[in-house]
Design an enzyme around this catalytic site. Sequence first.
Site, PDB file in Angstrom:
ATOM      1  N   HIS A  34      45.349  38.173  40.613  1.00  0.00           N
ATOM      2  CA  HIS A  34      44.653  36.795  40.567  1.00  0.00           C
ATOM      3  C   HIS A  34      44.343  36.427  39.249  1.00  0.00           C
ATOM      4  O   HIS A  34      44.476  37.326  38.199  1.00  0.00           O
ATOM      5  CB  HIS A  34      43.235  36.668  41.536  1.00  0.00           C
ATOM      6  CG  HIS A  34      42.345  38.012  41.275  1.00  0.00           C
ATOM      7  ND1 HIS A  34      41.841  38.306  40.165  1.00  0.00           N
ATOM      8  CD2 HIS A  34      42.417  39.395  41.903  1.00  0.00           C
ATOM      9  CE1 HIS A  34      41.228  39.404  40.099  1.00  0.00           C
ATOM     10  NE2 HIS A  34      41.767  40.181  41.342  1.00  0.00           N
ATOM     11  N   GLY A  36      41.503  36.876  37.348  1.00  0.00           N
ATOM     12  CA  GLY A  36      40.907  38.178  36.803  1.00  0.00           C
ATOM     13  C   GLY A  36      41.886  38.889  36.125  1.00  0.00           C
ATOM     14  O   GLY A  36      41.661  39.375  34.887  1.00  0.00           O
ATOM     15  N   HIS A  37      42.931  39.503  36.850  1.00  0.00           N
ATOM     16  CA  HIS A  37      43.949  40.105  36.228  1.00  0.00           C
ATOM     17  C   HIS A  37      44.431  39.209  35.203  1.00  0.00           C
ATOM     18  O   HIS A  37      44.953  39.752  33.906  1.00  0.00           O
ATOM     19  CB  HIS A  37      45.136  40.584  37.424  1.00  0.00           C
ATOM     20  CG  HIS A  37      44.657  41.058  38.517  1.00  0.00           C
ATOM     21  ND1 HIS A  37      44.690  40.696  39.484  1.00  0.00           N
ATOM     22  CD2 HIS A  37      44.159  42.598  38.478  1.00  0.00           C
ATOM     23  CE1 HIS A  37      44.187  41.618  40.442  1.00  0.00           C
ATOM     24  NE2 HIS A  37      44.150  42.838  39.608  1.00  0.00           N
ATOM     25  N   GLN A  61      43.591  57.456  44.769  1.00  0.00           N
ATOM     26  CA  GLN A  61      42.133  57.006  44.618  1.00  0.00           C
ATOM     27  C   GLN A  61      41.495  56.409  45.939  1.00  0.00           C
ATOM     28  O   GLN A  61      40.367  55.778  45.907  1.00  0.00           O
ATOM     29  CB  GLN A  61      42.205  56.038  43.476  1.00  0.00           C
ATOM     30  CG  GLN A  61      42.667  54.713  43.801  1.00  0.00           C
ATOM     31  CD  GLN A  61      42.846  53.780  42.531  1.00  0.00           C
ATOM     32  OE1 GLN A  61      43.410  53.857  41.434  1.00  0.00           O
ATOM     33  NE2 GLN A  61      41.937  52.652  42.536  1.00  0.00           N
ATOM     34  N   LYS A 184      36.132  37.496  41.440  1.00  0.00           N
ATOM     35  CA  LYS A 184      37.597  37.549  42.132  1.00  0.00           C
ATOM     36  C   LYS A 184      38.169  38.932  42.099  1.00  0.00           C
ATOM     37  O   LYS A 184      37.682  39.853  41.520  1.00  0.00           O
ATOM     38  CB  LYS A 184      38.578  36.917  40.953  1.00  0.00           C
ATOM     39  CG  LYS A 184      38.156  35.319  40.580  1.00  0.00           C
ATOM     40  CD  LYS A 184      39.580  34.621  40.435  1.00  0.00           C
ATOM     41  CE  LYS A 184      39.235  33.223  40.342  1.00  0.00           C
ATOM     42  NZ  LYS A 184      40.025  32.157  40.759  1.00  0.00           N
ATOM     43  N   SER A 185      38.668  38.978  43.468  1.00  0.00           N
ATOM     44  CA  SER A 185      38.943  40.330  43.852  1.00  0.00           C
ATOM     45  C   SER A 185      40.139  40.329  44.596  1.00  0.00           C
ATOM     46  O   SER A 185      40.124  39.521  45.606  1.00  0.00           O
ATOM     47  CB  SER A 185      37.860  40.958  44.172  1.00  0.00           C
ATOM     48  OG  SER A 185      38.561  42.162  45.061  1.00  0.00           O
TER      49      SER A 185
HETATM   50  P1  AMP Z   1      42.606  46.169  40.563  1.00  0.00           P
HETATM   51  O1  AMP Z   1      44.074  45.786  40.678  1.00  0.00           O
HETATM   52  O2  AMP Z   1      41.598  45.716  41.369  1.00  0.00           O
HETATM   53  O3  AMP Z   1      42.765  47.779  40.443  1.00  0.00           O
HETATM   54  O4  AMP Z   1      42.189  45.817  39.181  1.00  0.00           O
HETATM   55  C1  AMP Z   1      43.128  45.982  38.102  1.00  0.00           C
HETATM   56  C2  AMP Z   1      42.246  45.463  36.562  1.00  0.00           C
HETATM   57  O5  AMP Z   1      41.867  44.250  36.930  1.00  0.00           O
HETATM   58  C3  AMP Z   1      40.779  46.161  36.530  1.00  0.00           C
HETATM   59  O6  AMP Z   1      40.799  46.888  35.372  1.00  0.00           O
HETATM   60  C4  AMP Z   1      39.976  45.255  37.096  1.00  0.00           C
HETATM   61  O7  AMP Z   1      38.555  45.945  36.581  1.00  0.00           O
HETATM   62  C5  AMP Z   1      40.379  43.986  36.676  1.00  0.00           C
HETATM   63  N1  AMP Z   1      39.815  42.972  37.304  1.00  0.00           N
HETATM   64  C6  AMP Z   1      39.972  42.945  38.628  1.00  0.00           C
HETATM   65  N2  AMP Z   1      38.965  41.842  38.984  1.00  0.00           N
HETATM   66  C7  AMP Z   1      38.603  41.262  37.876  1.00  0.00           C
HETATM   67  C8  AMP Z   1      37.895  40.069  37.983  1.00  0.00           C
HETATM   68  N3  AMP Z   1      37.271  39.393  38.876  1.00  0.00           N
HETATM   69  N4  AMP Z   1      37.525  39.864  36.413  1.00  0.00           N
HETATM   70  C9  AMP Z   1      37.942  40.693  35.498  1.00  0.00           C
HETATM   71  N5  AMP Z   1      38.888  41.697  35.579  1.00  0.00           N
HETATM   72  C10 AMP Z   1      38.967  41.929  36.888  1.00  0.00           C
END
Ligand code: AMP
Length: 280
Positions: A34, A36-37, A61, A184-185
Amino acid sequence: MKLVHTISEARNIIKEWKKEGLTVGLVPTMGYLHDGHKSLIDRAVKENDRVVVSIFVNPIQFGQNEDLSVYPRDINRDTELCEKAGANLIFNPEPSEMYASNFSTYVDAGTPEHELCGKSRPIHFRGVCTVVSKLLHVATPDKAYFGQKDAQQIAVVRRMVRDLNIDSEIISCPIVRESDGLAKSSRNVYLSADERKAATILHKALTEGENMVKAGEKDCSKIIAKVSNIINTEPLAKIDYVQVVSYPNIEVIDKIEGSILTAVAVYIGKTRLIDNFIIE
Ligand code: AMP
């Protein structure tokens, strides 16, 4: 842009880049990308000659009753996003490529693992440290990019990189939010329409807490009470934790001094969401 599934393919490409004297940035992710990534990839593209995005839902994890089997995946959409953002390589291994059947060596970061998410997800950070150290060994990046959304993760990874003399700089990037404040998640996709509305309570509550700290409140228990009370006004929300800790040491404190992290984990229905603010 190339998409590879094996460690040797990734290593060969990255070794060629390094021979040419090019700098390499790594963005570790679990995919279902998304904005954020994308913000991490954008920054990596700006600061490095070549960018590797790893997409790997890391089984070690996840706890036994967590969402490993239903974690959202869409490699085609992710590939498109990475290509458009200017990444050069996606490393997308299968679990068997990362973990031999008799895999037995883990990385444990100690103190910063023990509070916050480490309490409710006891094996989580051991799994994160292990996979991130493996990814750093495979990609040997000059810089690796992480989001402040997972602030404890950044503290844990920075400690590991320092303690194990890993030669990569860890870069922290700001939290990217929806227009109504929800961070965002990839997990937001689990939320029903009602839950999606309810989920805005995390950011609302944290904003009130942040305002209190900015106005000079030093008593952590008052900040925790305020944030918790606001979250508890939302019937669909169930608090896992609301905590104030020193940052980046991640130790529980009573009085605000120096840099602090206020972090929350909240179940909205069955979905566990996290959010935070840091004050330097
Ligand atoms: P994930 O795929 O959820 O493991 O996230 C991969 C990377 O993207 C991690 O370093 C997260 O902290 C970062 N990340 C996820 N969501 C966000 C967001 N909303 N804003 C900034 N970074 C994000």
